[in-house]
Scaffold this active site. Sequence first.
Site, short mmCIF file in Angstrom:
data_model
loop_
_atom_site.label_atom_id
_atom_site.label_comp_id
_atom_site.label_asym_id
_atom_site.label_seq_id
_atom_site.Cartn_x
_atom_site.Cartn_y
_atom_site.Cartn_z
N SER A 205 -0.35 -12.65 -67.75
CA SER A 205 -1.06 -13.45 -66.74
C SER A 205 -1.32 -14.88 -67.17
O SER A 205 -1.71 -15.71 -66.35
CB SER A 205 -2.39 -12.78 -66.39
N ASP A 371 -14.90 -16.58 -60.43
CA ASP A 371 -14.81 -16.44 -58.97
C ASP A 371 -14.48 -17.82 -58.40
O ASP A 371 -15.30 -18.74 -58.48
CB ASP A 371 -16.12 -15.93 -58.39
N HIS A 383 -8.21 -16.63 -68.79
CA HIS A 383 -7.16 -17.18 -67.95
C HIS A 383 -7.26 -18.70 -67.80
O HIS A 383 -8.32 -19.28 -67.94
CB HIS A 383 -7.18 -16.48 -66.58
#
Length: 405
Positions: A205, A371, A383
């Site tokens: 990812s 978020d 990430h």
Amino acid sequence: MKNRTAVVVASSLAASSLIASCASSPSGLETPQSWLSYEAPSKTTVYKFDFGGAGAADGFTAAGADDAYSKEKGFGFRNTAGVRNVESAGEAEKADAVEWIDDGKGMKSENTFAVDLDSGIYEITVTAGGPMFRESVAAEGFFHVMDLTGGVNGTETWQMPVTDGQLDILVTAGKKDTRYALSSLEIAKVETEKSAPAVWLCGDSTVCAYYKLPDDAETFQYGRNGWGQHLGKYIHPKWQVRNLATGGQFARGFYTSGQHESVMAYIKPGDYYIIAIGINDKTYSNESEYYETLCAMIDETRAKGAVPVLVYQQGRAQDVGKNLESRWFGPKMQEVAAEKGVKLVNLFKIAGDYYESIGADGTMALYAPKDVKDASKGTDTMHLSPALANTLAQFVAREIPELRE
């Protein structure tokens, strides 16, 4: 209502869509003057298919779920019961799509869209069906696009040879239990005898591509990017970047899921295979299996006449100031690189040094939010934001200067 027309015109299709607005970084990379004068081989559009049941947008050929393949027509679905027309969220050719129905056969499914083509090198462009779909796209039985997400109709492009007179496109789930569809398929013949040299990416990812959200053209899925989707901007434009990385993947999973097999099916002498994986291996694998898998990938790559490169992945945002000597299975990757005589990009150290130079707060600000809709929930310390992904891509490109020549 769309017009049901076909068109064959000269075109210069864009390569994979790249992110233009990214923050600067300390890599020191500049665009060589020679890149600006590079001319890619010319291309001629052969087909532009508008999938769905509402006819064709201007310049496209309509291909609905009821369009069965016939030799006379030269294209169509091999199993019309395995697909259906659906609405999408875009305009023109993106206003509708064809959804593939899961038959439980995965890559062995016969729910393909077939197109008769002369032998040659072709550039293929697929556009996702819309925000409710996530798809991986195979051609000739091998993956070429992984987890293409609808958003605002995400698009990917690749080159490949067609040698048997026909191209077969299969769409499968980009993520387990998701629906999958395409809005359009464009095929252009490239005036060359072989595909462009390629840089293939194995990763997770932090390497894979992310796409724009449907309700915000400036925001990416989860607020993330992978550095693989930026790499093409920092290497010579003669290279095509073939990013088969997917979120959550680990070395053995990449090797056995069809991703590595797809790379091996199309990798050519002189291509590069950048293997940047290991973050998830402690969760899903073990050090011995990791070692064996990396060795196998390297050996198979060299047997194809291609060049393997290992990337020891960056750490987490909270690593600043901890003086960590290693993370993931990094030392084992270093061992493999030494044993096999393979170039190792130590992104763990390169990124770590950069993080130390900008401090803990500066580093945390470069990671993606937990978020994307609510910044108060804090930072995802694993990430990458688009800006950080862009920076890491430059670091990787700088460490493999052959790709910039």
